[in-house]
Write a protein that holds these residues in place. Structure first.
Motif, PDB file in Angstrom:
ATOM      1  N   LEU A 246       0.827  -1.205   0.000  1.00 43.20           N
ATOM      2  CA  LEU A 246       0.000   0.000   0.000  1.00 43.20           C
ATOM      3  C   LEU A 246       0.860   1.253   0.000  1.00 43.20           C
ATOM      4  CD1 LEU A 246      -2.748  -0.979   2.558  1.00 43.20           C
ATOM      5  CD2 LEU A 246      -3.099  -0.475   0.153  1.00 43.20           C
TER       6      LEU A 246
ATOM      7  N   PRO B  46      -5.107   2.766  -1.945  1.00 42.86           N
ATOM      8  CA  PRO B  46      -4.697   3.273  -0.633  1.00 42.86           C
ATOM      9  C   PRO B  46      -5.688   4.280  -0.051  1.00 42.86           C
ATOM     10  CG  PRO B  46      -3.181   4.042  -2.358  1.00 42.86           C
ATOM     11  CD  PRO B  46      -4.148   3.140  -3.012  1.00 42.86           C
ATOM     12  N   TYR B  47      -6.331   5.044  -0.909  1.00 43.84           N
ATOM     13  CA  TYR B  47      -7.274   6.064  -0.446  1.00 43.84           C
ATOM     14  C   TYR B  47      -8.420   5.416   0.309  1.00 43.84           C
ATOM     15  CZ  TYR B  47      -8.718  10.947  -0.983  1.00 43.84           C
ATOM     16  OH  TYR B  47      -8.988  12.271  -0.767  1.00 43.84           O
TER      17      TYR B  47
ATOM     18  N   PHE C 268      -5.670  13.185   1.236  1.00 42.03           N
ATOM     19  CA  PHE C 268      -4.882  11.956   1.154  1.00 42.03           C
ATOM     20  C   PHE C 268      -3.545  12.133   1.862  1.00 42.03           C
ATOM     21  CE2 PHE C 268      -4.076   7.880  -0.331  1.00 42.03           C
ATOM     22  CZ  PHE C 268      -2.873   7.788  -1.012  1.00 42.03           C
TER      23      PHE C 268
ATOM     24  N   THR D 205      -2.559  -0.429   9.023  1.00 41.50           N
ATOM     25  CA  THR D 205      -2.944   0.965   8.942  1.00 41.50           C
ATOM     26  C   THR D 205      -1.957   1.880   9.645  1.00 41.50           C
ATOM     27  OG1 THR D 205      -5.230   0.200   9.033  1.00 41.50           O
ATOM     28  CG2 THR D 205      -4.853   2.557   9.268  1.00 41.50           C
TER      29      THR D 205
ATOM     30  N   LEU E 210       1.499   1.943   7.878  1.00 46.54           N
ATOM     31  CA  LEU E 210       1.446   2.423   6.498  1.00 46.54           C
ATOM     32  C   LEU E 210       2.145   3.766   6.341  1.00 46.54           C
ATOM     33  CD1 LEU E 210       0.404   2.269   3.622  1.00 46.54           C
ATOM     34  CD2 LEU E 210      -1.790   3.100   4.416  1.00 46.54           C
TER      35      LEU E 210
ATOM     36  N   SER F 136     -10.243   4.134  17.986  1.00 46.30           N
ATOM     37  CA  SER F 136     -11.048   4.369  16.789  1.00 46.30           C
ATOM     38  C   SER F 136     -11.130   3.120  15.922  1.00 46.30           C
ATOM     39  CB  SER F 136     -10.490   5.551  16.003  1.00 46.30           C
ATOM     40  OG  SER F 136      -9.160   5.308  15.632  1.00 46.30           O
ATOM     41  N   MET F 137     -10.035   2.403  15.759  1.00 50.63           N
ATOM     42  CA  MET F 137     -10.091   1.219  14.901  1.00 50.63           C
ATOM     43  C   MET F 137     -10.935   0.122  15.526  1.00 50.63           C
ATOM     44  SD  MET F 137      -6.606   0.765  12.757  1.00 50.63           S
ATOM     45  CE  MET F 137      -5.370   1.377  13.876  1.00 50.63           C
TER      46      MET F 137
ATOM     47  N   MET G 225     -14.458   0.767  14.827  1.00 49.56           N
ATOM     48  CA  MET G 225     -14.779   0.475  13.434  1.00 49.56           C
ATOM     49  C   MET G 225     -15.004  -1.025  13.249  1.00 49.56           C
ATOM     50  SD  MET G 225     -15.444   1.259  10.438  1.00 49.56           S
ATOM     51  CE  MET G 225     -14.972   2.758   9.668  1.00 49.56           C
TER      52      MET G 225
ATOM     53  N   MET H 254      -4.049  12.144   5.584  1.00 47.90           N
ATOM     54  CA  MET H 254      -4.301  10.817   6.141  1.00 47.90           C
ATOM     55  C   MET H 254      -3.038   9.973   6.161  1.00 47.90           C
ATOM     56  SD  MET H 254      -8.054   9.549   4.976  1.00 47.90           S
ATOM     57  CE  MET H 254      -7.783   9.494   3.214  1.00 47.90           C
TER      58      MET H 254
ATOM     59  N   TRP I 197      -8.536   2.449   1.637  1.00 49.23           N
ATOM     60  CA  TRP I 197      -8.052   1.815   2.862  1.00 49.23           C
ATOM     61  C   TRP I 197      -8.002   2.842   3.987  1.00 49.23           C
ATOM     62  CZ3 TRP I 197      -6.030  -3.267   3.714  1.00 49.23           C
ATOM     63  CH2 TRP I 197      -5.501  -3.451   4.996  1.00 49.23           C
ATOM     64  N   LEU I 198      -7.388   3.982   3.685  1.00 49.36           N
ATOM     65  CA  LEU I 198      -7.225   4.996   4.722  1.00 49.36           C
ATOM     66  C   LEU I 198      -8.566   5.597   5.141  1.00 49.36           C
ATOM     67  CD1 LEU I 198      -3.986   6.768   3.537  1.00 49.36           C
ATOM     68  CD2 LEU I 198      -4.315   5.526   5.663  1.00 49.36           C
ATOM     69  N   LEU I 199      -9.456   5.786   4.180  1.00 51.26           N
ATOM     70  CA  LEU I 199     -10.751   6.336   4.544  1.00 51.26           C
ATOM     71  C   LEU I 199     -11.472   5.403   5.507  1.00 51.26           C
ATOM     72  CD1 LEU I 199     -12.310   7.794   1.276  1.00 51.26           C
ATOM     73  CD2 LEU I 199     -11.742   9.013   3.359  1.00 51.26           C
ATOM     74  N   VAL I 200     -11.472   4.119   5.164  1.00 57.23           N
ATOM     75  CA  VAL I 200     -12.223   3.153   5.970  1.00 57.23           C
ATOM     76  C   VAL I 200     -11.557   2.891   7.314  1.00 57.23           C
ATOM     77  CG1 VAL I 200     -12.949   0.753   6.104  1.00 57.23           C
ATOM     78  CG2 VAL I 200     -13.257   2.024   3.988  1.00 57.23           C
ATOM     79  N   LEU I 201     -10.249   2.731   7.318  1.00 58.06           N
ATOM     80  CA  LEU I 201      -9.602   2.318   8.560  1.00 58.06           C
ATOM     81  C   LEU I 201      -8.931   3.437   9.328  1.00 58.06           C
ATOM     82  CD1 LEU I 201      -8.190  -1.155   7.600  1.00 58.06           C
ATOM     83  CD2 LEU I 201      -9.867  -0.617   9.335  1.00 58.06           C
ATOM     84  N   PHE I 202      -8.900   4.632   8.743  1.00 56.61           N
ATOM     85  CA  PHE I 202      -8.288   5.700   9.509  1.00 56.61           C
ATOM     86  C   PHE I 202      -9.265   6.843   9.765  1.00 56.61           C
ATOM     87  CE2 PHE I 202      -4.930   7.993  11.378  1.00 56.61           C
ATOM     88  CZ  PHE I 202      -5.070   9.315  11.000  1.00 56.61           C
ATOM     89  N   LEU I 203      -9.845   7.372   8.685  1.00 56.38           N
ATOM     90  CA  LEU I 203     -10.655   8.563   8.855  1.00 56.38           C
ATOM     91  C   LEU I 203     -12.040   8.257   9.417  1.00 56.38           C
ATOM     92  CD1 LEU I 203     -10.121  11.510   8.380  1.00 56.38           C
ATOM     93  CD2 LEU I 203     -11.369  11.345   6.243  1.00 56.38           C
ATOM     94  N   ALA I 204     -12.716   7.305   8.777  1.00 58.39           N
ATOM     95  CA  ALA I 204     -14.062   6.964   9.221  1.00 58.39           C
ATOM     96  C   ALA I 204     -14.094   6.569  10.699  1.00 58.39           C
ATOM     97  CB  ALA I 204     -14.641   5.862   8.349  1.00 58.39           C
ATOM     98  N   PRO I 205     -13.096   5.783  11.177  1.00 55.42           N
ATOM     99  CA  PRO I 205     -13.108   5.443  12.601  1.00 55.42           C
ATOM    100  C   PRO I 205     -13.197   6.655  13.515  1.00 55.42           C
ATOM    101  CG  PRO I 205     -11.517   4.081  11.485  1.00 55.42           C
ATOM    102  CD  PRO I 205     -12.042   5.042  10.471  1.00 55.42           C
ATOM    103  N   PHE I 206     -12.555   7.768  13.121  1.00 58.26           N
ATOM    104  CA  PHE I 206     -12.641   8.936  13.987  1.00 58.26           C
ATOM    105  C   PHE I 206     -14.070   9.439  14.078  1.00 58.26           C
ATOM    106  CE2 PHE I 206      -8.488   9.215  15.249  1.00 58.26           C
ATOM    107  CZ  PHE I 206      -7.596   9.212  14.198  1.00 58.26           C
TER     108      PHE I 206
ATOM    109  N   ALA J 171       0.851   4.345  -2.530  1.00 59.44           N
ATOM    110  CA  ALA J 171       0.666   5.707  -2.029  1.00 59.44           C
ATOM    111  C   ALA J 171       1.829   6.607  -2.449  1.00 59.44           C
ATOM    112  CB  ALA J 171       0.522   5.698  -0.504  1.00 59.44           C
TER     113      ALA J 171
END
Lengths: 264, 355, 300
Positions: free
Chosen positions: A78, C22-23, A98, A139, A142, A116-117, A120, A101, C25-34, A82
């Motif tokens: 990943l 990668p976008y 992006f 994550t 990464l 947070s994870m 989720m 993040m 992945w990060l949205l689901v596992l990083f941003l959305a969790p917040f 990226a």
């Protein structure tokens, strides 16, 4: 700044001594026959035997290594994608987000990411266990992998890939045959970095794990809470040894490949 | 009849910055065409659009009549020689050259044949097994050229290819390139900021400034008959004076120039409107300096000896300067700093410019 | 590959897929969790799985939204929590300052060595970082205990009469944090010192500066971006640090990382833990954004 002054030498010495002293203490005492730190009971490897025969510890080590290997691989893949996106594509919608993040996990406190994870995973209904730990580790490592890969990619001359495309390679193949080979040391570094971070992680693992899956740091932590025991010194020294060997090995491999390129 | 390469209303902008503005050019088969201009004028951007690395914001590029504007770089019948050579460091010279042929899926024997052919032409046969890091600058350049030529492209694009070489090697290489181009019958487009280079190698030159083409022509056309002061000053050196009232006497115009402090003569032409602002341009090598006679009066202020020539800078009565040049014939200069001189030149040497 | 921004004539699917992986992945596992954390902080705790009430309820015709602000009210008014936040910020600030004092000379020393020594020294600085953090913290426990190495040494040398109580105090936390995070401070500073233009120092000396003066007026200001990066890289994670205060600190130092852990695992009060986390994030958002903007400026 041609030759280091006495002040500089002293700073380096003091700094390095500070960094290595506890490690040295650890290694030395892992061979201590006596349980007490203050008493030297002769050279002994009994603690190593205890550790290696402890099924709980061994199980924890297996889980940790598996999770670390898988998450490091995923993070490196990943991270490469990226890095390519950030370095080679000039602009696209959502680039700032992006970028944000990608960098944020580096400074985020671990508990915040862990909480947070976990939430989720619960929301998505994923059973917690080694899988969720792996997803979480991928994550958070990464960002570190991406930083390493991005730095290397920025250094590479983009005209090499353009030359390949000019000569008939589709863009994807041009990247794979021209840029990737020159990124191997960085890919190895990124993998090792992610592997180590994952192997060592306590907080995120604790939050995102499920019943029955415990990583090595979690096991070590619960043992520490019971009281300081010499077995922990032994485990620590083993892990240290593995990491140092890995690092030295990686350095040697990259030095040798650099040399080969130069003298062929 | 359409040109071999046709660039139609081509423009490229990055956000608010406009790198190339509305360019129209026709390049014929077998030309050695130069895009000449200072850095930032858009010449590299234009070349990269022809190569396919940049997508135009508007306009079209046609190759032999076919629209290639949307064709990606790896499918275009153009090949590029990069400024940094861009040789693959992990491949030998031979493999570098073979790279493009392998993408074309030619069979091994054909590839081998072509490599040997081009290696012989560019004197690389002995270097085929070496890696780029072991080559000198000149050798690397030949490898880059070989790699592009071996694919027999319709158009070869060269992006400031000679910048990294030292002066002697550069001159040699320029002549080599011209010879190769004629021998192979290919079309070359070269980007350069060096006007000597452009003049040496080109069949035609396009002079660019700030994203636009100012003038296109053969080297002698653009040098002898520039159409603007910018072009006149960019190629070689020139003296420029504002022109005033003009009287015609047969085929000669007698122009009053306040700046020069006298009358200058030019050949009559009806191409310039003499009642609008215009300028007179004359090259230093056409200006003759004499110690007496009719002419613009001034004092020799600076004298420079370059070996090949002597350059004189004359301060005129009006305060303006006039540059003159003489080829060194071996004798000592008969003029010295401080001498009073009279400058004159034949009317045909004057060039009238409207902008 | 470049993206046409004004007149896309053809869709570049390959490029879009490249970004998408990668976008997403990060949205689901990083941003959305917040976002989830924010949502759950407004929920109420209950027994069972998941241990919080849903926010919406549908009774067949009415959709009702229940937002429970109790957690936030509690966190923001309770003395223990407020103290924990302040302590965390205080500890982070002081550790950062101490670390700067140790890291800067070390980085400067390394930067002043020859290039070959430099890479070896940087390698040596990085190696401890690669070994387990948990283990390194643990090793300090052995050293700092009442019957640990340090006290044994001091007693033997006759410098003290009674063992010093260092473990389980705030001092131990500082030692632990400085020790663990040191490479994060050294590397950015070293990086900006090493890439500094030597000729600038020479120019300063030429214009009359002494060595010390040249350092303060030229070298130090030029190294400030590295210093700022190092401070950000250390301060922000330390505020939320858990392991070090837990193992080396005592009951008298309550930090927020530990508070979140306890809420989650001991009290099983997820909404409360979520609320504490949100407040922590709010405290840190300014430094985080500052760090981000610096990094993106220097990177591309």
């Amino acid at each position: 700044m041609t030759k280091p002054s006495w002040f500089n030498r002293l700073s380096i010495l003091f700094g390095l001594a500070f960094l290595y002293l506890p490690i040295v203490v650890l290694v030395v005492y892992s061979f201590n026959g006596s349980k007490l730190v203050t008493v030297w009971g002769g050279f002994s490897t009994q603690w190593y035997a205890t550790v290696l025969n402890n099924p709980s510890i061994v199980e924890g080590a297996k889980v940790s290594f598996l999770v670390a290997a898988v998450s490091a691989t995923a993070a490196t893949i990943l991270g490469t994608l990226a890095a390519v996106v950030m370095v080679r594509l000039r602009r696209f919608r959502g680039r700032a987000l992006f970028n944000g993040m990608l960098l944020a996990p580096m400074v985020m406190p671990e508990v915040v990411m862990a909480v947070s994870m976990l939430l989720m995973f619960v929301t998505l209904g994923i059973d917690r266990g080694p899988l969720t730990i792996t997803l979480a580790h991928t994550t958070f490592t990464l960002c570190f992998a991406t930083v390493v890969l991005q730095s290397r990619l920025v250094e590479l001359d983009s005209s090499l890939e353009e030359a390949a495309r000019d000569l008939g390679c589709p863009p994807a193949r041009a990247f794979v045959s021209v840029a990737l080979p020159n990124m191997i040391p960085a890919i190895v570094s990124a993998w090792l970095l992610s592997f180590t971070l994952s192997l060592d992680d306590l907080v995120i693992s604790s939050f995102t794990t499920g019943p029955g899956a415990s990583t090595l740091p979690m096991k070590i932590y619960s043992q520490i809470k019971f009281g300081v025991t010499p077995e922990i010194n032994a485990i620590s020294t083993i892990i240290l040894g593995v990491v140092v060997l890995g690092l030295v090995g990686a350095q040697l491999v990259s030095r040798r490949s650099e040399k080969a390129e130069r003298t062929a | 009849m359409q040109s071999y390469i046709s660039i139609e209303n081509l423009a490229k902008s990055y956000g608010v910055v406009s790198a190339v503005k509305n360019i129209n050019l026709g390049i014929e088969k077998g030309e050695f065409f130069s895009l000449l201009g200072p850095s930032g004028c858009g010449k590299s951007t234009l070349l990269r659009m022809i190569a396919g690395f940049e997508t135009p914001t508007s306009g079209a590029i046609r190759l032999e009549g076919a629209d290639v504007t949307d064709v990606p770089a790896h499918k275009r019948p153009t090949n590029m020689m990069f400024q940094s050579y861009a040789l693959f460091p992990h491949l030998t010279v031979g493999r570098n050259i073979a790279f493009g042929l392998q993408q074309d899926r030619l069979d091994r024997s054909e590839i081998r044949k072509r490599i040997d052919e081009v290696a012989e032409k560019l004197q690389l046969t002995a270097l085929l097994d070496r890696k780029p890091a072991q080559l000198s600058g000149g050798q690397r350049q030949r490898v880059a050229l070989a790699r592009a030529l071996v694919k027999r492209p319709k158009v070869l694009l060269l992006d400031e290819p000679l910048g990294a070489l030292d002066k002697n090697l550069r001159t040699e290489t320029q002549l080599e390139l011209v010879r190769l181009q004629r021998e192979l019958g290919l079309t070359f487009i070269i980007v350069t900021h060096d006007q000597h280079e452009a003049m040496t190698v080109s069949t035609r030159i396009a002079i660019m400034k700030q994203g636009q083409v100012l003038q296109v022509g053969t080297p002698s056309e653009v040098y002898e008959t520039p159409q603007s002061r910018y072009v006149a000053k960019f190629l070689g050196e020139t003296n420029v004076f504002a022109g005033g009232k003009a009287e015609r006497d047969g085929n000669v115009l007698s122009i009053e120039s306040g700046e020069a402090g006298g009358h200058v003569h030019a050949a009559f032409t009806d191409r310039i409107a003499l009642d609008a602002p215009y300028w007179v341009s004359v090259r230093p090598e056409r200006v003759k300096l004499a110690t007496a006679g009719n002419g613009i009066e001034g004092i020799v202020e600076q004298l420079t000896y370059t070996g090949v020539e002597r350059h004189y800078r004359v301060r005129l009565k009006t305060g303006a300067t006039l540059d003159a040049r003489r080829v060194n014939h071996g004798a000592e200069s008969d003029l010295a700093i401080g001498d009073r001189v009279f400058a004159s030149w034949p009317p045909q040497a004057s060039r009238l410019l409207a902008e | 590959m470049s993206f046409v921004t004004t007149t896309p004539k053809k869709v570049n699917w390959g490029g879009r897929l490249l970004i998408a992986i990668p976008y997403t992945w990060l949205l689901v596992l990083f941003l959305a969790p917040f976002a989830l954390v924010a949502v759950i902080s407004l929920s109420t705790v209950r027994l069972g799985m998941p241990p919080f009430e849903p926010l919406t309820a549908w009774d067949g015709s009415i959709l009702s939204l229940r937002l429970n602000f109790e957690n936030f009210l509690y966190v923001l008014t309770d003395d223990t929590y407020l103290l924990a936040y302040l302590t965390s910020l205080k500890v982070a600030a002081i550790s950062t300052a101490i670390m700067l004092l140790i890291a800067y000379p070390l980085a400067y020393g390394i930067a002043s060595c020859s290039p070959s020594s430099r890479s070896l020294l940087v390698f040596l600085v990085i190696v401890p970082f690669w070994s387990s953090m948990l283990i390194r913290v643990y090793s300090w426990m052995s050293i700092l205990r009442n019957d640990g190495l340090l006290n044994a040494l001091l007693l033997k040398l006759g410098l003290i009469a009674e063992p010093l109580r260092i473990l389980n105090t705030e001092t131990a936390i500082y030692i632990g944090i400085v020790y663990t995070y040191l490479p994060f401070m050294v590397l950015p500073i070293y990086s900006s010192l090493a890439s500094a233009d030597r000729t600038l120092i020479e120019a300063a000396r030429d214009l009359g500066c002494s060595r010390v003066s040249a350092f303060w007026r030229v070298t130090f200001p030029l190294s400030l971006p590295g210093v700022a990066a190092g401070c950000a890289l250390v301060f922000i994670p330390v505020v939320g640090e858990f392991v070090i205060p837990d193992l080396l600190g005592g009951a008298d130092t309550q930090m927020i990382g530990r508070a979140i852990w306890l809420e989650f695992f001991n009290n099983r009060d997820w909404p409360m833990a979520a609320a504490v986390t949100i407040v922590l994030l709010a405290l840190l958002v300014v430094p985080i954004v500052y760090f981000q903007s610096r990094q993106s400026r220097s990177r591309t």
